[in-house]
Enzyme design. Structure first.
Site, PDB file in Angstrom:
ATOM      1  N   ALA A 121     -14.947  22.372  45.493  1.00 37.46           N
ATOM      2  CA  ALA A 121     -13.986  22.715  44.528  1.00 37.46           C
ATOM      3  C   ALA A 121     -13.433  21.482  43.843  1.00 37.46           C
ATOM      4  CB  ALA A 121     -12.651  23.171  45.385  1.00 37.46           C
ATOM      5  N   PRO A 125      -7.322  24.424  36.538  1.00 34.60           N
ATOM      6  CA  PRO A 125      -7.101  25.305  35.568  1.00 34.60           C
ATOM      7  C   PRO A 125      -6.915  24.500  34.024  1.00 34.60           C
ATOM      8  CG  PRO A 125      -5.766  25.883  37.253  1.00 34.60           C
ATOM      9  CD  PRO A 125      -6.518  24.895  37.783  1.00 34.60           C
ATOM     10  N   ILE A 154     -13.944  28.850  41.670  1.00 32.97           N
ATOM     11  CA  ILE A 154     -14.649  28.192  42.639  1.00 32.97           C
ATOM     12  C   ILE A 154     -15.637  29.478  43.214  1.00 32.97           C
ATOM     13  CG2 ILE A 154     -14.571  27.134  44.983  1.00 32.97           C
ATOM     14  CD1 ILE A 154     -13.159  25.470  42.293  1.00 32.97           C
ATOM     15  N   HIS A 337     -38.932  42.962  24.327  1.00 28.53           N
ATOM     16  CA  HIS A 337     -38.707  44.409  24.750  1.00 28.53           C
ATOM     17  C   HIS A 337     -37.888  45.224  23.804  1.00 28.53           C
ATOM     18  CE1 HIS A 337     -39.453  42.296  28.703  1.00 28.53           C
ATOM     19  NE2 HIS A 337     -39.484  43.571  29.089  1.00 28.53           N
ATOM     20  N   GLU A 362     -21.702  23.156  36.664  1.00 30.10           N
ATOM     21  CA  GLU A 362     -22.000  21.794  37.106  1.00 30.10           C
ATOM     22  C   GLU A 362     -22.146  20.685  36.208  1.00 30.10           C
ATOM     23  OE1 GLU A 362     -22.715  23.261  40.114  1.00 30.10           O
ATOM     24  OE2 GLU A 362     -23.293  21.685  41.308  1.00 30.10           O
ATOM     25  N   THR A 364     -20.817  20.818  31.627  1.00 34.14           N
ATOM     26  CA  THR A 364     -21.437  21.623  30.623  1.00 34.14           C
ATOM     27  C   THR A 364     -22.441  20.892  30.053  1.00 34.14           C
ATOM     28  OG1 THR A 364     -19.967  20.612  29.069  1.00 34.14           O
ATOM     29  CG2 THR A 364     -19.147  22.532  30.142  1.00 34.14           C
TER      30      THR A 364
HETATM   31  C1  LIG Z   1     -19.023  31.663  37.155  1.00 29.38           C
HETATM   32  C2  LIG Z   1     -18.593  30.062  37.414  1.00 29.38           C
HETATM   33  C3  LIG Z   1     -18.484  29.621  38.503  1.00 29.38           C
HETATM   34  C4  LIG Z   1     -18.043  28.299  38.834  1.00 29.38           C
HETATM   35  N1  LIG Z   1     -18.135  27.648  40.132  1.00 29.38           N
HETATM   36  C5  LIG Z   1     -17.521  26.507  40.168  1.00 29.38           C
HETATM   37  C6  LIG Z   1     -17.413  26.152  41.558  1.00 29.38           C
HETATM   38  O1  LIG Z   1     -17.865  26.340  42.593  1.00 29.38           O
HETATM   39  N2  LIG Z   1     -16.767  24.750  41.696  1.00 29.38           N
HETATM   40  C7  LIG Z   1     -16.244  24.288  40.710  1.00 29.38           C
HETATM   41  O2  LIG Z   1     -15.469  23.057  40.854  1.00 29.38           O
HETATM   42  N3  LIG Z   1     -16.186  24.487  39.272  1.00 29.38           N
HETATM   43  C8  LIG Z   1     -17.045  25.753  39.097  1.00 29.38           C
HETATM   44  N4  LIG Z   1     -17.124  26.278  37.933  1.00 29.38           N
HETATM   45  C9  LIG Z   1     -16.357  25.540  36.960  1.00 29.38           C
HETATM   46  C10 LIG Z   1     -17.282  24.801  35.768  1.00 29.38           C
HETATM   47  O3  LIG Z   1     -17.869  23.672  36.390  1.00 29.38           O
HETATM   48  C11 LIG Z   1     -16.302  24.426  34.568  1.00 29.38           C
HETATM   49  O4  LIG Z   1     -16.052  25.753  33.890  1.00 29.38           O
HETATM   50  C12 LIG Z   1     -16.890  23.439  33.569  1.00 29.38           C
HETATM   51  O5  LIG Z   1     -17.282  22.056  34.428  1.00 29.38           O
HETATM   52  C13 LIG Z   1     -16.300  23.305  32.387  1.00 29.38           C
HETATM   53  O6  LIG Z   1     -14.785  23.177  32.519  1.00 29.38           O
HETATM   54  P1  LIG Z   1     -13.826  24.166  31.742  1.00 29.38           P
HETATM   55  O7  LIG Z   1     -14.135  25.436  31.937  1.00 29.38           O
HETATM   56  O8  LIG Z   1     -12.358  23.916  32.133  1.00 29.38           O
HETATM   57  O9  LIG Z   1     -13.992  23.674  30.202  1.00 29.38           O
HETATM   58  P2  LIG Z   1     -13.452  22.259  29.396  1.00 29.38           P
HETATM   59  O10 LIG Z   1     -13.710  20.978  30.189  1.00 29.38           O
HETATM   60  O11 LIG Z   1     -12.235  23.028  28.967  1.00 29.38           O
HETATM   61  O12 LIG Z   1     -14.235  22.249  28.141  1.00 29.38           O
HETATM   62  C14 LIG Z   1     -14.462  23.224  27.072  1.00 29.38           C
HETATM   63  C15 LIG Z   1     -15.346  22.963  26.193  1.00 29.38           C
HETATM   64  O13 LIG Z   1     -15.055  21.454  25.540  1.00 29.38           O
HETATM   65  C16 LIG Z   1     -16.512  20.872  25.670  1.00 29.38           C
HETATM   66  N5  LIG Z   1     -15.859  19.481  26.039  1.00 29.38           N
HETATM   67  C17 LIG Z   1     -14.887  18.869  27.197  1.00 29.38           C
HETATM   68  N6  LIG Z   1     -14.884  17.713  27.125  1.00 29.38           N
HETATM   69  C18 LIG Z   1     -15.924  17.208  26.221  1.00 29.38           C
HETATM   70  C19 LIG Z   1     -16.536  15.938  26.069  1.00 29.38           C
HETATM   71  N7  LIG Z   1     -16.001  14.786  26.534  1.00 29.38           N
HETATM   72  N8  LIG Z   1     -17.524  15.743  25.170  1.00 29.38           N
HETATM   73  C20 LIG Z   1     -18.012  16.904  24.673  1.00 29.38           C
HETATM   74  N9  LIG Z   1     -17.660  18.234  24.877  1.00 29.38           N
HETATM   75  C21 LIG Z   1     -16.446  18.458  25.689  1.00 29.38           C
HETATM   76  C22 LIG Z   1     -16.748  21.353  27.035  1.00 29.38           C
HETATM   77  O14 LIG Z   1     -18.528  21.136  26.926  1.00 29.38           O
HETATM   78  C23 LIG Z   1     -16.883  22.852  26.628  1.00 29.38           C
HETATM   79  O15 LIG Z   1     -17.657  23.142  25.721  1.00 29.38           O
HETATM   80  C24 LIG Z   1     -17.485  27.329  37.593  1.00 29.38           C
HETATM   81  C25 LIG Z   1     -17.555  28.125  36.347  1.00 29.38           C
HETATM   82  C26 LIG Z   1     -17.988  29.382  36.139  1.00 29.38           C
HETATM   83  C27 LIG Z   1     -17.954  30.096  34.804  1.00 29.38           C
END
Ligand SMILES: Cc1cc2nc3c(=O)[nH]c(=O)nc-3n(C[C@H](O)[C@H](O)[C@H](O)COP(=O)(O)OP(=O)(O)OC[C@H]3O[C@@H](n4cnc5c(N)ncnc54)[C@H](O)[C@@H]3O)c2cc1C
Length: 382
Positions: A121, A125, A154, A337, A362, A364
């Site tokens: 975790a 948000p 999570i 396809h 893990e 982006t």
């Molecule tokens: C189905 C699913 C399962 C998941 N499971 C887990 C889990 O088990 N545990 C857990 O902890 N998390 C989990 N996640 C969360 C996931 O790791 C995050 O969604 C991800 O790290 C991005 O965070 P955010 O969604 O808050 O996007 P944000 O951090 O808000 O980013 C939004 C956009 O801005 C870009 N961005 C932000 N900062 C920068 C920067 N410095 N340089 C360039 N680009 C940037 C990002 O690349 C992205 O395109 C899961 C997500 C999903 C969708």
């Protein structure tokens, strides 16, 4: 490096499990979007939850290279099954590597047989990329900690008996990461899995919000026993996590490639199999080439971890390239396809819905590029 005989047998076992048991029923399970208990029970029996746990704690203790190949095979059948052991395996690795003897004895045997499943975790948000801005904190109280805050997205949260929670344990630390710990948290009073989030793919495995509302945990919940070392621990764990996500992407890419290869030979137009039209043949050639490149990058990162070397650059490259490749291959397979690629009667539409998760999860791919650039420059300073 190559796999041992036992490891080759493990990979073959997973391949059989996927082809014999999962493939015939995956569409039914994914349609229902409920946790695939039946497959999970079989995975427990086959030892998949103990892949990274040490043998003296009941695990299978395979190499990272074998782990990557197992995860690829699982994801080739259904990415959600590889997801079900994703965070669990990272937490197993963290406890094995950094846990106290007591933490290892308490958790590893139950994690190895899957009776305790774990997840990690990190994301909140307010953001998942900027982890240093996280707000969830655990304040020292009465020889333990009181946790307040929330996490989101999570995976496997409702089915986990253990959460590897990254949170702030010293709110005055600067930089912030020096005041973070990984707490090993079991569900209890003050903890709620509050909401299951609807999503595009990765069905069957839930992603949820967690709320910590003044939850008390004992001092020995700190991974390794010593607070404020969690950032370094988790960054090491994420190297394993990124190899795992790259392997999941390989599985989706491989399934996309196999489907396109089969269909391009079966389907005919203008009097010949469609692969003999140069545009389709070129697509297949590029798909096969990219898939091979993604596999080599992933195995390279896994082998570095097996040698005990730092692998943030390599794991980042593997995760970046393999996930972008999986997305491209899913789209190209859909193209091959034709209209049927868009149909629920074929698996390709599922690959197309599952592939984007590996781009986002893990860390982006934009974050991977930041890590790769920083490490590349650091290793090539002028
Ligand atoms: C189905 C699913 C399962 C998941 N499971 C887990 C889990 O088990 N545990 C857990 O902890 N998390 C989990 N996640 C969360 C996931 O790791 C995050 O969604 C991800 O790290 C991005 O965070 P955010 O969604 O808050 O996007 P944000 O951090 O808000 O980013 C939004 C956009 O801005 C870009 N961005 C932000 N900062 C920068 C920067 N410095 N340089 C360039 N680009 C940037 C990002 O690349 C992205 O395109 C899961 C997500 C999903 C969708």
């Amino acid at each position: 490096m190559s796999l041992t005989r036992d490891e080759e047998q493990m990979v073959a076992l997973v391949r059989d499990f996927i082809d014999q048991r999962v493939a015939p029923r995956v569409r039914e399970f994914e349609e229902d979007d409920v946790y695939p208990e039946e497959f999970i029970e079989q995975m427990k029996e086959l030892g998949f939850f103990g892949l990274l746990a040490p043998a003296d704690h009941g695990g299978v203790d395979v190499s990272m290279e074998c782990f990557a190949r197992v995860c690829e095979e699982l994801a080739r059948g259904w990415m959600s099954l590889a997801g079900a052991i994703g965070g669990h395996s990272v937490i197993t690795y963290l406890i094995k590597t950094f846990g106290t003897e007591q933490q290892q004895a308490t958790y590893l045997p139950a994690m190895a047989d899957g009776s305790i499943r774990a997840t990690m975790a990190l994301t909140e948000p307010s953001g998942g990329s900027d982890l240093q801005a996280m707000r969830t904190h655990a304040d020292p109280v009465d020889g333990g900690f009181v946790i307040t805050g929330s996490k989101t997205w999570i995976s496997n949260a409702s089915h986990s008996g253990l959460f590897g929670l990254l949170c702030v344990t010293d709110r005055s630390a600067a930089p912030a990461h020096q005041g973070m710990s990984v707490l090993l948290v079991e569900p209890g009073e003050g903890f709620t899995v509050s909401k299951k989030l609807p999503k595009l793919g990765y069905r069957g495995v839930e992603a949820c919000e967690l709320v910590f509302d003044g939850m008390h945990v004992p001092a020995d919940a700190v991974l390794g026993g010593e607070p404020n070392r969690g950032w370094a621990h988790m960054m090491r764990g994420l190297e394993v996590g990124r190899v795992q996500v790259a392997s999941r992407a390989l599985g989706v890419g491989q399934a996309s490639l196999e489907a396109a290869t089969r269909y391009a030979q079966e389907r005919e137009s203008f009097g010949k199999p469609i692969w003999k039209h140069q545009s389709v043949g070129n697509l297949i050639a590029d798909m096969a080439t990219k898939q091979q490149a993604a596999r080599l990058l992933t195995l390279d990162a896994a082998q570095k971890l097996d040698r005990g070397e730092r692998a943030d650059l390599e794991a980042g490259m593997a995760k970046l390239f393999a996930s972008e490749t999986a997305m491209q291959l899913a789209l190209d397979s859909l193209r091959v396809h034709g209209g049927y690629g868009y149909s629920k009667e074929y698996d390709v539409e599922r690959y197309f819905r599952d592939a984007p998760l590996m781009i986002v999860g893990e860390g982006t791919n934009e974050i991977q590029r930041n890590v790769i650039a920083a490490q590349h420059i650091a290793r090539n300073k002028i």
